[in-house]
Design a protein around this motif. Structure first.
Motif, mmCIF file in Angstrom:
data_model
loop_
_atom_site.group_PDB
_atom_site.id
_atom_site.type_symbol
_atom_site.label_atom_id
_atom_site.label_comp_id
_atom_site.label_asym_id
_atom_site.label_seq_id
_atom_site.Cartn_x
_atom_site.Cartn_y
_atom_site.Cartn_z
ATOM 1 N N THR A 139 13.199 -15.194 -3.343
ATOM 2 C CA THR A 139 13.389 -15.273 -1.897
ATOM 3 C C THR A 139 12.742 -14.088 -1.193
ATOM 4 N N ASN A 140 12.885 -12.894 -1.777
ATOM 5 C CA ASN A 140 12.236 -11.708 -1.206
ATOM 6 C C ASN A 140 10.721 -11.887 -1.157
ATOM 7 N N CYS A 141 10.172 -12.485 -2.210
ATOM 8 C CA CYS A 141 8.726 -12.716 -2.263
ATOM 9 C C CYS A 141 8.292 -13.684 -1.172
ATOM 10 N N ARG A 142 9.063 -14.734 -0.980
ATOM 11 C CA ARG A 142 8.737 -15.728 0.044
ATOM 12 C C ARG A 142 8.680 -15.074 1.427
ATOM 13 N N LYS A 143 9.600 -14.166 1.687
ATOM 14 C CA LYS A 143 9.655 -13.501 2.991
ATOM 15 C C LYS A 143 8.523 -12.487 3.179
ATOM 16 N N SER A 144 7.824 -12.164 2.093
ATOM 17 C CA SER A 144 6.765 -11.157 2.171
ATOM 18 C C SER A 144 5.402 -11.739 2.499
ATOM 19 N N ILE A 145 5.289 -13.055 2.508
ATOM 20 C CA ILE A 145 4.015 -13.696 2.827
ATOM 21 C C ILE A 145 3.744 -13.556 4.326
ATOM 22 N N LYS A 146 2.474 -13.461 4.687
ATOM 23 C CA LYS A 146 2.124 -13.442 6.109
ATOM 24 C C LYS A 146 2.687 -14.695 6.779
ATOM 25 N N LYS A 147 3.297 -14.509 7.937
ATOM 26 C CA LYS A 147 3.987 -15.617 8.597
ATOM 27 C C LYS A 147 3.061 -16.804 8.841
ATOM 28 N N ASP A 148 1.803 -16.526 9.200
ATOM 29 C CA ASP A 148 0.856 -17.613 9.484
ATOM 30 C C ASP A 148 0.531 -18.429 8.241
ATOM 31 N N ASP A 149 0.756 -17.828 7.057
ATOM 32 C CA ASP A 149 0.433 -18.519 5.809
ATOM 33 C C ASP A 149 1.628 -19.250 5.205
ATOM 34 N N ILE A 150 2.804 -19.061 5.776
ATOM 35 C CA ILE A 150 4.007 -19.678 5.213
ATOM 36 C C ILE A 150 4.068 -21.141 5.633
ATOM 37 N N PRO A 151 4.164 -22.075 4.693
ATOM 38 C CA PRO A 151 4.261 -23.500 5.039
ATOM 39 C C PRO A 151 5.514 -23.789 5.873
ATOM 40 N N ASP A 202 3.889 -22.846 -4.193
ATOM 41 C CA ASP A 202 2.438 -22.898 -4.352
ATOM 42 C C ASP A 202 1.792 -21.519 -4.371
ATOM 43 N N PHE A 203 2.372 -20.514 -3.708
ATOM 44 C CA PHE A 203 1.821 -19.164 -3.788
ATOM 45 C C PHE A 203 1.982 -18.609 -5.200
ATOM 46 N N ASN A 204 3.089 -18.981 -5.825
ATOM 47 C CA ASN A 204 3.356 -18.498 -7.176
ATOM 48 C C ASN A 204 2.310 -18.985 -8.175
ATOM 49 N N LYS A 205 1.734 -20.166 -7.932
ATOM 50 C CA LYS A 205 0.741 -20.716 -8.857
ATOM 51 C C LYS A 205 -0.481 -19.818 -8.964
ATOM 52 N N ILE A 206 -0.799 -19.115 -7.856
ATOM 53 C CA ILE A 206 -1.928 -18.191 -7.876
ATOM 54 C C ILE A 206 -1.656 -17.066 -8.872
ATOM 55 N N GLU A 252 -7.228 -4.854 -6.920
ATOM 56 C CA GLU A 252 -8.487 -5.155 -6.227
ATOM 57 C C GLU A 252 -8.359 -6.429 -5.393
ATOM 58 N N LYS A 253 -7.596 -7.394 -5.914
ATOM 59 C CA LYS A 253 -7.392 -8.644 -5.171
ATOM 60 C C LYS A 253 -6.588 -8.382 -3.893
ATOM 61 N N PHE A 254 -5.582 -7.508 -3.990
ATOM 62 C CA PHE A 254 -4.821 -7.154 -2.791
ATOM 63 C C PHE A 254 -5.708 -6.375 -1.814
ATOM 64 N N GLU A 255 -6.587 -5.533 -2.360
ATOM 65 C CA GLU A 255 -7.456 -4.744 -1.488
ATOM 66 C C GLU A 255 -8.434 -5.631 -0.725
ATOM 67 N N SER A 256 -8.961 -6.659 -1.401
ATOM 68 C CA SER A 256 -9.903 -7.568 -0.737
ATOM 69 C C SER A 256 -9.184 -8.712 -0.017
ATOM 70 N N ARG A 257 -7.860 -8.746 -0.109
ATOM 71 C CA ARG A 257 -7.013 -9.728 0.582
ATOM 72 C C ARG A 257 -7.411 -11.168 0.245
ATOM 73 N N GLU A 258 -7.539 -11.433 -1.052
ATOM 74 C CA GLU A 258 -7.800 -12.803 -1.481
ATOM 75 C C GLU A 258 -6.598 -13.683 -1.146
ATOM 76 N N LYS A 259 -6.817 -14.996 -1.184
ATOM 77 C CA LYS A 259 -5.728 -15.921 -0.913
ATOM 78 C C LYS A 259 -4.576 -15.668 -1.885
ATOM 79 N N GLY A 260 -3.383 -15.527 -1.332
ATOM 80 C CA GLY A 260 -2.216 -15.233 -2.147
ATOM 81 C C GLY A 260 -1.979 -13.748 -2.339
ATOM 82 N N PHE A 261 -2.974 -12.928 -1.964
ATOM 83 C CA PHE A 261 -2.846 -11.481 -2.106
ATOM 84 C C PHE A 261 -2.942 -10.793 -0.742
ATOM 85 N N ASP A 262 -2.694 -11.559 0.325
ATOM 86 C CA ASP A 262 -2.730 -11.036 1.682
ATOM 87 C C ASP A 262 -1.340 -11.179 2.271
#
Length: 457
Positions: free
Chosen positions: A379-391, A408-412, A427-437
């Motif tokens: 649940t904490n992880c779900r709340k950490s996603i960018k609001k615009d990306d949350i289904p 679906d974010f977990n699948k990444i 590096e993925k978080f630094e480049s803000r790839e999908k699921g790492f932004d």
């Protein structure tokens, strides 16, 4: 390189010992770019030490034979591979006057290359002025019996040269070569002089040079190119015992005082029957070089998860969910079946221990430690996603994020390879790839800094 030099190289024991990693082997490596007649100094002195003493995985054209026409295709394939993480070039007079090494350097530096920020240049003494008057042809585009690929080489050169000269930073190279002209030694030298990497270092055969100018930058940039960065550590504390003879010799088991092995009448193992394995190959500290498989095994330790909880409590306000999100990535998922409630059985020890000993308020209080679905961590992880990306389905009727799985974010995260390193995930978080932004990636790196400070005694 003439035939006699080729035979000498093939007989050299150090040269024969060098292990080449190729693109198809699915292991990260560094591309070695050098002038062929400098092989003795470059390969058997410098590269040999980098591999044997520091465990660096490398690619160079060891199997290349001049009578084939595969050189251009071969270097492009191995440089373009996602497993090629960096490029080391060795500048001497031979390197700066060779069209072949110039093609390799331009390919690494062109705007389309993923290596342009991972180029490391080692320089030997070069008398640049001495080369000013050398008007000899470098041989680019010259038909030769022992080089059936001469036309492909010219095509490759002109393609790479155009990419470089179209770059505002290197426009000056245009003065030294025109399409279909002869490429002279002095022209090649001038182009090299303009585009040579800015981080070039004069070579010194000292331990300080290797570790400060080669090893440290590579570990900071792409730690996965090293075979075994962290040496094996075995934790030996009062409440930890070494496995008995009937257990594999390379395993140790941590038995916490407050964890008791229980069995019910049906001989099913209770959820608190936790003997946490620490392989002798698992480090007791973590760095960017730690691979995810080893990190997960380390998180099977209750002690380490308690320390993770302490670190999590230090993060500034609003950062605990981001801490959990980073942990979900490093453990390659948090929605998997961690606990089988029906059979009272732990399915994923690392996830279970992290949730129970790092996330919940009190692991000994059933009201706060009842880690059934929905998981606190998830649940904490779900709340950490960018609001615009949350289904939309993640929100309740009041517009707040609902408890539940990451889905679906977990699948990444689950698709991350266990051989990946923590550095590669960052590096993925630094480049803000999908699921790492996330909604605040700065807290992701703050969380990592806290994790990296953990040391088990």
């Amino acid at each position: 390189m003439n035939y006699d030099e080729y035979i000498e190289r093939m007989k050299d024991n150090k040269y024969k010992e060098l292990v080449v990693t190729k693109s198809g082997e699915d292991k990260p490596y560094v591309f070695i770019s050098y002038r062929s007649d400098s092989w003795k100094k470059v390969l058997t002195e410098i590269v040999y030490k980098l591999q044997k003493e520091y465990g660096l995985r490398i690619y160079f054209d060891k199997d290349f034979a001049s009578e084939t026409n595969t050189w251009v295709e071969q270097f492009q394939k191995n440089m373009n591979s996602p497993f090629c993480k960096a490029f080391i070039c060795f500048f001497d007079e031979g390197y700066v006057t060779s069209y072949a090494t110039l093609i390799e350097l331009m390919h690494a530096m062109n705007p389309k290359s993923k290596l342009k920020d991972s180029i490391f240049s080692i320089n030997f003494n070069i008398d640049w002025k001495k080369l000013d008057d050398n008007g000899n042809n470098t041989g680019l585009g010259v038909e030769q019996d022992d080089n059936p690929g001469w036309e492909k080489e010219k095509e490759a050169f002109e393609y790479e040269f155009k990419l470089i000269k179209d770059n505002d930073e290197y426009k000056a190279v245009e003065a030294y070569y025109k399409r279909n002209d002869e490429l002279r030694v002095c022209d090649c030298k001038d182009i090299m002089n303009i585009i040579q990497p800015k981080n070039r270092r004069p070579f010194a055969d000292t331990k300080e040079f290797y570790e400060h100018f080669i090893i440290k930058p590579l570990k900071d940039k792409c730690p996965s190119v090293f075979e075994d960065v962290l040496k094996a550590d075995v934790v030996n504390q009062e409440n930890k015992v070494i496995a008995s003879n009937n257990v594999e010799e390379d395993r140790a088991y941590t038995l916490k005082n407050d964890i008791i092995l229980k069995q019910d009448s049906e001989s099913s193992v209770d959820v608190e029957s936790i003997a946490t394995p620490l392989s002798v190959n698992i480090p007791t500290i973590v760095s960017k070089a730690t691979i995810l498989r080893d990190f997960e095994k380390l998180c099977e330790s209750v002690d380490f998860c308690v320390e993770l909880g302490n670190a999590r409590n230090k993060i500034r306000h609003g950062g605990k969910g981001l801490f959990d999100y980073l942990m979900a990535a490093l453990l390659r998922g948090c929605d998997a079946d961690i606990y089988d409630k029906k059979n009272n059985r732990v399915m994923r020890q690392a996830g279970y221990n992290y949730n129970k000993y790092a996330v919940v308020e009190n692991p000994n209080d059933p009201k706060t430690s009842d880690i059934q679905y929905p998981w606190t961590w998830t649940t904490n992880c779900r709340k950490s996603i960018k609001k615009d990306d949350i289904p939309d389905r993640f929100f309740n009727e009041k517009g707040k994020v609902k408890s539940g799985r990451l889905e679906d974010f977990n699948k990444i995260f689950e698709n991350l390879r266990p051989e990946s390193t923590i550095g590669e995930v960052l590096e993925k978080f630094e480049s803000r790839e999908k699921g790492f932004d996330t909604k605040d990636n700065t807290l992701i790196f703050e969380a990592w800094n806290l994790i990296e400070e953990i040391h088990l005694n």
